[in-house]
Design a protein around this motif. Sequence first.
Motif, PDB file in Angstrom:
ATOM      1  N   GLU A 119       0.825  -1.212   0.000  1.00 10.03           N
ATOM      2  CA  GLU A 119       0.000   0.000   0.000  1.00 10.03           C
ATOM      3  C   GLU A 119       0.860   1.264   0.000  1.00 10.03           C
ATOM      4  N   LYS A 120       1.993   1.216   0.689  1.00  4.39           N
ATOM      5  CA  LYS A 120       2.895   2.371   0.719  1.00  4.39           C
ATOM      6  C   LYS A 120       3.446   2.641  -0.682  1.00  4.39           C
ATOM      7  N   LEU A 121       3.804   1.578  -1.409  1.00  3.56           N
ATOM      8  CA  LEU A 121       4.310   1.731  -2.767  1.00  3.56           C
ATOM      9  C   LEU A 121       3.223   2.275  -3.684  1.00  3.56           C
ATOM     10  N   ILE A 122       2.000   1.792  -3.512  1.00  7.60           N
ATOM     11  CA  ILE A 122       0.873   2.286  -4.316  1.00  7.60           C
ATOM     12  C   ILE A 122       0.654   3.777  -4.065  1.00  7.60           C
ATOM     13  N   ARG A 123       0.724   4.188  -2.786  1.00  8.28           N
ATOM     14  CA  ARG A 123       0.531   5.608  -2.446  1.00  8.28           C
ATOM     15  C   ARG A 123       1.619   6.470  -3.089  1.00  8.28           C
ATOM     16  N   SER A 124       2.851   5.967  -3.106  1.00  4.50           N
ATOM     17  CA  SER A 124       3.955   6.711  -3.718  1.00  4.50           C
ATOM     18  C   SER A 124       3.740   6.884  -5.216  1.00  4.50           C
ATOM     19  N   LEU A 125       3.261   5.839  -5.859  1.00  6.28           N
ATOM     20  CA  LEU A 125       3.002   5.900  -7.302  1.00  6.28           C
ATOM     21  C   LEU A 125       1.864   6.863  -7.613  1.00  6.28           C
ATOM     22  N   ILE A 126       0.817   6.825  -6.796  1.00  4.06           N
ATOM     23  CA  ILE A 126      -0.321   7.733  -6.986  1.00  4.06           C
ATOM     24  C   ILE A 126       0.104   9.177  -6.737  1.00  4.06           C
TER      25      ILE A 126
ATOM     26  N   ALA B  46       7.083   9.489 -13.800  1.00  6.12           N
ATOM     27  CA  ALA B  46       8.333   8.867 -13.360  1.00  6.12           C
ATOM     28  C   ALA B  46       9.295   9.918 -12.809  1.00  6.12           C
ATOM     29  N   ALA B  47       9.316  11.092 -13.422  1.00  6.20           N
ATOM     30  CA  ALA B  47      10.186  12.173 -12.939  1.00  6.20           C
ATOM     31  C   ALA B  47       9.772  12.610 -11.535  1.00  6.20           C
ATOM     32  N   ARG B  48       8.465  12.726 -11.299  1.00  3.34           N
ATOM     33  CA  ARG B  48       7.982  13.084  -9.952  1.00  3.34           C
ATOM     34  C   ARG B  48       8.336  11.991  -8.947  1.00  3.34           C
ATOM     35  N   TYR B  49       8.168  10.746  -9.363  1.00  2.00           N
ATOM     36  CA  TYR B  49       8.491   9.604  -8.503  1.00  2.00           C
ATOM     37  C   TYR B  49       9.976   9.607  -8.144  1.00  2.00           C
ATOM     38  N   ASN B  50      10.782  10.151  -9.049  1.00  2.00           N
ATOM     39  CA  ASN B  50      12.234  10.198  -8.882  1.00  2.00           C
ATOM     40  C   ASN B  50      12.704  11.485  -8.208  1.00  2.00           C
ATOM     41  N   LEU B  51      11.792  12.282  -7.677  1.00  2.00           N
ATOM     42  CA  LEU B  51      12.122  13.614  -7.165  1.00  2.00           C
ATOM     43  C   LEU B  51      13.201  13.591  -6.090  1.00  2.00           C
ATOM     44  N   LYS B  52      13.079  12.703  -5.121  1.00  2.00           N
ATOM     45  CA  LYS B  52      14.069  12.693  -4.033  1.00  2.00           C
ATOM     46  C   LYS B  52      15.466  12.378  -4.558  1.00  2.00           C
ATOM     47  N   ASN B  53      15.553  11.415  -5.480  1.00  2.00           N
ATOM     48  CA  ASN B  53      16.845  11.114  -6.100  1.00  2.00           C
ATOM     49  C   ASN B  53      17.335  12.292  -6.932  1.00  2.00           C
ATOM     50  N   GLY B  54      16.391  12.989  -7.584  1.00  2.00           N
ATOM     51  CA  GLY B  54      16.750  14.149  -8.389  1.00  2.00           C
ATOM     52  C   GLY B  54      17.366  15.249  -7.543  1.00  2.00           C
ATOM     53  N   ILE B  55      16.789  15.501  -6.373  1.00  2.00           N
ATOM     54  CA  ILE B  55      17.341  16.517  -5.474  1.00  2.00           C
ATOM     55  C   ILE B  55      18.708  16.073  -4.956  1.00  2.00           C
TER      56      ILE B  55
ATOM     57  N   ARG C 215      13.594   0.857  -8.206  1.00  2.00           N
ATOM     58  CA  ARG C 215      14.031   0.861  -9.606  1.00  2.00           C
ATOM     59  C   ARG C 215      13.049   0.110 -10.504  1.00  2.00           C
ATOM     60  N   LEU C 216      12.556  -1.028 -10.034  1.00  2.00           N
ATOM     61  CA  LEU C 216      11.593  -1.806 -10.819  1.00  2.00           C
ATOM     62  C   LEU C 216      10.316  -1.007 -11.057  1.00  2.00           C
ATOM     63  N   ALA C 217       9.817  -0.372  -9.988  1.00  2.00           N
ATOM     64  CA  ALA C 217       8.587   0.424 -10.105  1.00  2.00           C
ATOM     65  C   ALA C 217       8.813   1.647 -10.992  1.00  2.00           C
ATOM     66  N   TYR C 218       9.970   2.264 -10.845  1.00  2.00           N
ATOM     67  CA  TYR C 218      10.312   3.453 -11.635  1.00  2.00           C
ATOM     68  C   TYR C 218      10.348   3.136 -13.130  1.00  2.00           C
ATOM     69  N   LEU C 219      10.992   2.048 -13.497  1.00  2.00           N
ATOM     70  CA  LEU C 219      11.092   1.671 -14.910  1.00  2.00           C
ATOM     71  C   LEU C 219       9.727   1.358 -15.508  1.00  2.00           C
ATOM     72  N   LYS C 220       8.861   0.718 -14.727  1.00  2.00           N
ATOM     73  CA  LYS C 220       7.506   0.431 -15.214  1.00  2.00           C
ATOM     74  C   LYS C 220       6.702   1.718 -15.363  1.00  2.00           C
ATOM     75  N   LEU C 221       6.866   2.635 -14.398  1.00  2.00           N
ATOM     76  CA  LEU C 221       6.132   3.902 -14.440  1.00  2.00           C
ATOM     77  C   LEU C 221       6.534   4.730 -15.653  1.00  2.00           C
ATOM     78  N   LYS C 222       7.799   4.664 -16.037  1.00  2.00           N
ATOM     79  CA  LYS C 222       8.273   5.393 -17.225  1.00  2.00           C
ATOM     80  C   LYS C 222       7.502   4.991 -18.478  1.00  2.00           C
TER      81      LYS C 222
END
Length: 274
Positions: free
Chosen positions: A16-23, A68-77, A54-61
């Motif tokens: 559920e935490k992963l789903i919330r992050s994706l949403i 995917a860019a929003r999902y990657n925000l923390k890594n981006g900062i 990484r798996l979720a990020y690649l699928k979201l792309k």
Amino acid sequence: MRIKKKSGEIVQFDTEKLIRSLIASGATKETANHIIDDIKPQLYDGISSQKVFRLAYLKLKNYSKGHAARYNLKNGIMALGPAGFYFEKFIARIFELQGYQTKTNVEVEGACISHELDVVVKKNNHVAMVECKFHGSKEVKTDVKVPMYILSRFNDLKSVNYSFFSEDEKITKCWIVTNNRFTSEAIKFGECSGLNLLSWDYPMGNGLKELVTQFKVYPITCLTTLTIAEKEILLLQEILTVYNLVHHENGFAKLKLSQSRIKKVLNECQQLLS
């Protein structure tokens, strides 16, 4: 199933935490559930949290580069490092969008010793020093020693007159900003001492994550359509944000991208800024 965090801690995998992050990145609940279904066969007990991301990020792309860019925000900062020089300028930009005047990398003389301030800001006749604590790892937290140390610097500066933006200004406020999190003791001390704290998730509902989303001040380092080398070229030109890239007269000039790639990058930028 259990996952291993970068710190070495073993925790239960929270679907559920992963789903919330994706949403939160902009994906629909249906898309988030599809992504979970797609990556489940690749999950195993003891898998690292980085690999799950990484798996979720690649699928979201595949669904949306902007999401995917929003999902990657923390890594981006975090990619605004390694020393945090670009992070300081990024934080100054966030203050500017809230109506502050800003200056970065300012050297001043205190009552006792000299200091180098990361950012100085002014709004409503109040001048504040902003000290940025950048971490290159998600697991590192800013502990209580940091606000204790910065409070002593603030105390050495607040009785002296300066001319940052106009004549005879005093530093009346102090901010501590980190790209990660504060420990509970750091928050307790900061609040008790009258310091302003800003981290990835603090204050609750108005942390760095929310401010970036609210003002759409996404760093170019979170983009999925540019390489690391291309992002570094932009940073060297002080093109720090997606908005800067879109509105910079010669933003793409030094990248030497094909028209088709420029179109893909601009499409992702518009998804973030819309």
